[in-house]
Design a protein around this motif. Sequence first.
Motif: not given
Length: 597
Positions: A30-38, A66-76, A265-270
């Motif tokens: 998911l890399h912190m793609h929680l949905g609001a910005e996608d 896994g790979d939930l907590l990192e991947g967006t500017p907000l996460a950083d 997939g990636f970032a909540g694509s599937h």
Amino acid sequence: MPDGTRRPSRQIDSSRLTTLHLRILATTDLHMHLGAEDGTGGLARLAPLIAAERARNANVLLFDNGDLLEGTPLADEIARSGLGADDYHPAVAALNRLKYDAVTLGNHDFAHGVGFLRRALRDAAYPITLANAQLTCGTPLWSETLLLHRPLRDEAGRRHELTIGVFGVLPPQTVDWESGLATDMQTEDVVTAARRAVASLMARGADVIVALSHGGQGDGPAPRAENAAGIIAGITGVSAVIAGHTHETLVRPATGTTAPLVKAGFAGSHLAAISLRLRGTPGAWRVEHTRAEALPAAARPCPALADTLKSVPADIADRLTRPIGHTMRALNSHYALLGQDAGLRLIESALRAHVAAVLPENDLPVLTAFAPFRTGGRGGPDNFVSVPAGLLRRRDLSTLYPFTNHIAVIDVTGAEIAEWLERAATIFTQVPDDGRVHPLIDPAMPGFQFDIIAGLDYSIDLSRRAAFDISGRARSQPGRIVALRHTDRALRPEEHFLLVTNSYRMCGGPLYAPLTAGKTCLLPEDARLRVRDVLAQYLDEANAPPPSDAAFFSLIARPGTRASFDTAPTAAPELCPLPVDRAALTETGFQRLILKF
């Protein structure tokens, strides 16, 4: 367990046999793609699918791979600023809200250190499993295996308690990819740990076993393999495998000897979905049938899930908009796979400046290797860098370089450089001049595996077959790289260079692993900064020159050859570095350009 029997059978009274249907759902990367910005993915767009599955099926389990907590500017920025005593990490809050049954961790979850990970997971309402990693100090953060006891209903509506075994694994190279992690954590071979976990779970009475494998399919045996989910699927006792890490979407049905495997997939694509039909009696269940799917994200997100973002302190959100520099031209990756990307030119300049400052006595020519991380592909038509001209803000750093890799510098020869480029050129298909339009990019190879080496002139001949396959195995000669030159002369195989790369390339593979194996990073320990931090320091200098828009390489083919290339719907065809015959939108939202040579 796939269709058929893979566990020693027990004597069962056929008059007591009943049937259970178990639905296993999972998210990954998911890399912190929680949905609001996608626009096309994100957890908030998977939430409606999860709700629908729970409404439709009596027995549902939900996992994250896994790979939930990192991947967006907000996460950083959350990691940089820290969380207050009463703050919830928004990703953890989102998983709590959706009532996940269990999760495993991926390599990027360790990007900001064990201390931050421990704090972020403090409020998790779900258990965590990781079988091939141990912390060297402090209280444990996870269990090697989990036994979930769930009351499930059979086809007649009767309740039965099912014991579900769960374990997770991640790439053992995680301790090498993340600076300083080797002192805090030890890892072991994925397959070795998986076999031990399965044996333990079976001995403790697991009726089914779910493997959360944060790794790619990787069917071939290899010690400490980064990707080995395919091997795990063949371990007797495993009922279902959730895979990830490589950001692919893949559904592999069960066979007589392997369990079903899904990569979502990636970032909540599937959303990964595996159905198991169990036949038997309490304590003696047999997997009778399986079905595996990767469900595309819903068009409309769940509005309620966006409330989890309210747990982020306002000052963190404000810091994301803070100016850190300026760009005189727009930075986008629309044509990065064609060799043109001003954002990568900016990164090149920053890396060169850093190396010049920390290695002032170096007298070898410096080359820089980097990959365009956001080039559409599996991430969809919104998965491109798009930073307008003007102020650069802190959030743009993560857009330009989305991962937390550290800078590395190694000594390489001209022969190794030529092979590096040949391996990168695997991303292109062989395009014949038969009058038809052929796809330019091999979808099996993601853009983040395509290294560009700056500081050279070279062409890639698309009429030739690639010298390597995507697994790094040699398959053809003489290769595709032609007219390879440095400072206006042909590159000599015996010549030495300093190559600037990153910590992932130093330890990752298998495509480039033969070229980095045994190499030593020549930078002092205190100079091995994250690439993003190197970029931030460079932008902080008032005299940083504007990035060039010169092409890194050229693509050539026989006259009359045509190829299709998918890019962002907002890409300007007139800016394409190759002649464009026509352009149109695809059903999936990409802009498809027909290139002519």
